[in-house]
Design an enzyme around this catalytic site. Sequence first.
Site, PDB file in Angstrom:
ATOM      1  N   VAL A 156       0.842  -1.198   0.000  1.00 38.79           N
ATOM      2  CA  VAL A 156       0.000   0.000   0.000  1.00 38.79           C
ATOM      3  C   VAL A 156       0.880   1.251   0.000  1.00 38.79           C
ATOM      4  O   VAL A 156       0.598   2.230  -0.699  1.00 38.79           O
ATOM      5  CB  VAL A 156      -0.959  -0.001   1.202  1.00 38.79           C
ATOM      6  CG1 VAL A 156      -1.672   1.343   1.348  1.00 38.79           C
ATOM      7  CG2 VAL A 156      -1.978  -1.121   1.058  1.00 38.79           C
ATOM      8  N   THR A 157       1.968   1.212   0.773  1.00 41.77           N
ATOM      9  CA  THR A 157       2.908   2.337   0.802  1.00 41.77           C
ATOM     10  C   THR A 157       3.467   2.625  -0.585  1.00 41.77           C
ATOM     11  O   THR A 157       3.471   3.773  -1.050  1.00 41.77           O
ATOM     12  CB  THR A 157       4.078   2.034   1.759  1.00 41.77           C
ATOM     13  OG1 THR A 157       3.582   1.855   3.082  1.00 41.77           O
ATOM     14  CG2 THR A 157       5.097   3.159   1.757  1.00 41.77           C
ATOM     15  N   ASP A 169      -1.205   6.795   3.051  1.00 47.28           N
ATOM     16  CA  ASP A 169      -0.234   6.855   4.147  1.00 47.28           C
ATOM     17  C   ASP A 169      -0.896   6.560   5.488  1.00 47.28           C
ATOM     18  O   ASP A 169      -0.245   6.081   6.417  1.00 47.28           O
ATOM     19  CB  ASP A 169       0.421   8.240   4.167  1.00 47.28           C
ATOM     20  CG  ASP A 169       1.620   8.287   5.099  1.00 47.28           C
ATOM     21  OD1 ASP A 169       2.476   7.397   4.985  1.00 47.28           O
ATOM     22  OD2 ASP A 169       1.685   9.196   5.935  1.00 47.28           O
ATOM     23  N   ASP A 213      -1.535   2.406   5.432  1.00 51.32           N
ATOM     24  CA  ASP A 213      -0.429   1.470   5.638  1.00 51.32           C
ATOM     25  C   ASP A 213      -0.035   1.392   7.108  1.00 51.32           C
ATOM     26  O   ASP A 213       0.274   0.315   7.629  1.00 51.32           O
ATOM     27  CB  ASP A 213       0.772   1.794   4.738  1.00 51.32           C
ATOM     28  CG  ASP A 213       1.307   3.209   4.948  1.00 51.32           C
ATOM     29  OD1 ASP A 213       0.909   3.879   5.910  1.00 51.32           O
ATOM     30  OD2 ASP A 213       2.126   3.644   4.117  1.00 51.32           O
ATOM     31  N   GLY A 214      -0.067   2.531   7.799  1.00 51.96           N
ATOM     32  CA  GLY A 214       0.246   2.506   9.224  1.00 51.96           C
ATOM     33  C   GLY A 214      -0.786   1.743  10.028  1.00 51.96           C
ATOM     34  O   GLY A 214      -0.444   0.960  10.925  1.00 51.96           O
ATOM     35  N   ARG A 228      -0.262  -1.829  12.181  1.00 48.01           N
ATOM     36  CA  ARG A 228      -0.573  -1.953  13.605  1.00 48.01           C
ATOM     37  C   ARG A 228      -1.495  -3.120  13.902  1.00 48.01           C
ATOM     38  O   ARG A 228      -1.350  -3.778  14.937  1.00 48.01           O
ATOM     39  CB  ARG A 228      -1.206  -0.650  14.115  1.00 48.01           C
ATOM     40  CG  ARG A 228      -0.231   0.505  14.260  1.00 48.01           C
ATOM     41  CD  ARG A 228      -0.847   1.654  15.031  1.00 48.01           C
ATOM     42  NE  ARG A 228      -2.014   2.198  14.345  1.00 48.01           N
ATOM     43  CZ  ARG A 228      -1.961   3.156  13.429  1.00 48.01           C
ATOM     44  NH1 ARG A 228      -0.787   3.680  13.093  1.00 48.01           N
ATOM     45  NH2 ARG A 228      -3.063   3.611  12.852  1.00 48.01           N
ATOM     46  N   ASP A 242       8.344   3.537   4.921  1.00 44.74           N
ATOM     47  CA  ASP A 242       7.300   4.559   4.967  1.00 44.74           C
ATOM     48  C   ASP A 242       7.899   5.952   5.131  1.00 44.74           C
ATOM     49  O   ASP A 242       7.508   6.902   4.439  1.00 44.74           O
ATOM     50  CB  ASP A 242       6.333   4.257   6.112  1.00 44.74           C
ATOM     51  CG  ASP A 242       5.173   5.232   6.153  1.00 44.74           C
ATOM     52  OD1 ASP A 242       4.397   5.263   5.187  1.00 44.74           O
ATOM     53  OD2 ASP A 242       5.036   5.956   7.160  1.00 44.74           O
ATOM     54  N   ASP A 281       7.800   8.927   2.343  1.00 49.71           N
ATOM     55  CA  ASP A 281       7.185  10.213   2.697  1.00 49.71           C
ATOM     56  C   ASP A 281       8.017  11.376   2.182  1.00 49.71           C
ATOM     57  O   ASP A 281       7.493  12.375   1.690  1.00 49.71           O
ATOM     58  CB  ASP A 281       7.031  10.340   4.216  1.00 49.71           C
ATOM     59  CG  ASP A 281       5.872   9.532   4.760  1.00 49.71           C
ATOM     60  OD1 ASP A 281       5.049   9.039   3.959  1.00 49.71           O
ATOM     61  OD2 ASP A 281       5.788   9.385   5.992  1.00 49.71           O
TER      62      ASP A 281
END
Length: 200
Positions: A31-32, A66, A69-70, A74, A88, A92
């Site tokens: 996804v990133t 963004d 993906d985080g 998690r 990531d 960025d």
Amino acid sequence: MISSALKPAVTRLINPLARAALRVGLTPNSVTILGALGLIISAAYFYSKEEYFVGTLVITVFALSDLFDGAMARISDKGATAWGGFLDSTIDRVTDSAIVISLALPLIRDEDLLAYPAVVALVTGVLIPYIRAKAESFNIACSVGITERTERLVIILVAAGFHGLGVPYILAIGIWTLAVLGLVTVFQRLQVVRKGLADS
């Protein structure tokens, strides 16, 4: 900060979507990367053609990856990984720079003086996270600053979007704001590092 204030609400909103993405086989890193590629291509295509409003809408959609993906990292079985965090953070920097560069190129082409603060915004956007990372290598906490990444991204995208709608001077206001706040944040972080090294 905007990002800190909205984080709980945003997390509640995107967690179900992140779980759905994991169920269909997507990974946080994929996804990133996909989000970054989409953002870079969109910025280069739309902003170079000076299609600022549509371009900003498309870029915003990819920028939201963004968040996903985080959240996916998690709640996944593996959890957040050091490589995922590094990837990531690195991407960025690339995507943030791509947005500012894509805005600056038409200004440079048109010999617009606004290109100069755009370059300042670009350089400070790279320096801000670099200073933090370098400080942390000295065991100095350095997350201070008048603007975080989220605020900087909101400023530039809002300015570009409204510029596309014909709002006068809004792009100049956005770029100058980004440049000035970037310089202030760089100075703030340099002061923190200087004090931290002097006390060590």
